[in-house]
Design a protein around this motif. Structure first.
Motif: not given
Length: 418
Positions: A195, A202, A204, A220, A222-223, A236, A410, A413
């Motif tokens: 993202y 970003v 996943t 999931e 997310l970083y 994102y 998706t 988020l």
């Protein structure tokens, strides 16, 4: 004004990973590389996987329903023993020279089989996070079991980004069946969707837990890798927004040694959580507690023990909780559980909560939990009951109890902004 996700600073500076403890093999997979950015047109997926218990749905069907744009990884590396924290930290340091540029994610997975849900380990974790024995195996526990595999993936040579300074943005977990002490799980970890964030890229990390071949839990994570220009993927967008109607429910004290205590039960020895000196080396005046402890501690308070076996949990991290510190938990005025069906979209229902600072003004995290089991029925008070009606009601209850959560990670988020 939207929250600055960078303020969460739950940076992944180190972790728990064995490098040479993994053996490599090839796995059959669909076309395309794992983690290829989804088409913008696929940003909202409303289809449900249907009704039935996990044993009635094949793992391939469930995977494609939850993550339709991410095929299983083509290469699977089997982890044969738990990694050491020291090795993980060295690997994380070794990744620091990787350039900050947009790249597709590697189609590799790390798999660990026959992982036992140990009673003593779970009891220590539950006690530290506030879960009661009535909760059984906490629904956040599988995330910790797969933590080392997450770190193996993110410190692999094929992984495009440096580990140091990553920001943990969010976690979305789904539980499809009750977990029990003594269960043996196969844990599979691979890359997911990308993202675009205004601060960088970003990515996943996807986790599945299988019991007897059936998927019983997914996650999931997310970083954010800051500093990446022209990031890939759909924009994102955070789903959970500030809610002025929430009321304060409880105060939490976070002692100075909490980060070290949580590291011992989680395996996450990131130096920003441990000591003032190690935290200062990474730009923090004081240690900060792990975001996943804050989430688990909040969830232990708001999640009823009878919430059901099929759960959908979402958390978005906002600002760090410094140690020692104090936090306040905010929740909806009514504590009655909202029972939702598989036809509800993830953002249309659920039980929301926030962990804020001591004054109640700055959010540390926002969360939401949903149960997809059947709501408890009220006993009839009439002296006579039609048997056919009772049978129909039981059938309806059984159908609702086996409904699976909605399958739009998706969408959940990256919802449309209102």
């Amino acid at each position: 004004m939207p929250d600055d996700h960078l303020s969460s600073q739950d940076a992944v500076a180190t972790a728990d990973i064995p490098a040479e403890s993994a053996t490599s093999s090839r796995a059959q997979a669909g076309s395309g590389a794992g983690g290829t950015p989804p088409d913008a047109s696929a940003a909202r997926v409303g289809a449900s996987p249907g009704h039935g218990s996990p044993s009635q749905i094949t793992p391939a069907t469930l995977w494609s329903a939850i993550w339709p744009d991410t095929p299983p990884a083509r290469e699977v590396r089997h982890v044969t023993r738990p990694p050491s924290p020291l090795m993980l930290y060295l690997r994380a340091l070794g990744s620091s020279r990787k350039p900050a540029r947009p790249q597709p994610m590697p189609s590799i997975a790390f798999e660990r089989r026959d992982v036992r849900l140990d009673a003593d380990d779970i009891a220590r974790y539950a006690s530290l996070c506030g879960f009661s024995p009535a909760h059984g195996v906490p629904p956040t526990w599988p995330h910790l079991l797969a933590f080392a595999q997450h770190m193996l993936l993110m410190t692999d040579r094929a992984f495009p980004f440096a580990m140091l300074g990553m920001v943990h943005l969010a976690n979305h977990n789904r539980q499809f069946a009750r977990l029990s002490v003594g269960d043996r799980l196969d844990l599979h970890v691979q890359c997911g969707a990308l993202y675009a964030h205004d601060k960088g890229q970003v990515f996943t990390v996807l986790t599945t837990a299988r019991r007897d071949g059936n998927i019983v839990w997914t996650g999931e994570s997310l970083y954010l890798r800051t500093g990446v220009k022209d990031p890939l993927g759909a924009p994102y967008r955070s789903e959970l927004r500030a809610d002025a109607t929430l009321v304060t429910s409880e105060k939490f004290l976070a002692p100075a040694d909490l980060g070290r205590r949580y590291a011992r039960v989680s395996g996450d020895y990131n130096p920003i959580h441990l000591w003032p000196l190690t935290a200062k080396l990474f730009g923090f005046e004081r240690p900060i507690i792990h975001g996943m402890w804050s989430f688990a501690r909040s969830l232990a308070t708001v999640l009823p023990a009878q919430a059901g076996d099929q759960l959908d949990l979402l958390v978005e991290f906002k600002t760090p909780l410094r140690l020692p510190g104090e936090a306040t938990l905010w929740r909806e005025r009514s504590t009655a559980t909202k029972w939702v069906s598989a036809l509800d979209t993830p953002h249309s229902a659920g039980n929301v909560f926030e962990l804020r600072d001591a004054t109640g003004t700055v959010p540390h995290l926002r969360g939401r939990w949903q149960s997809f089991d059947a709501a408890p029925t009220t006993a009839h008070t009439e002296s006579t009951t039609d048997a056919a009606e009772a049978a129909d009601a039981a059938d309806a209850s059984n159908t609702a109890a086996t409904s699976l959560p909605p399958t739009s990670p998706t969408a959940s988020l990256t919802p449309d902004r209102s």
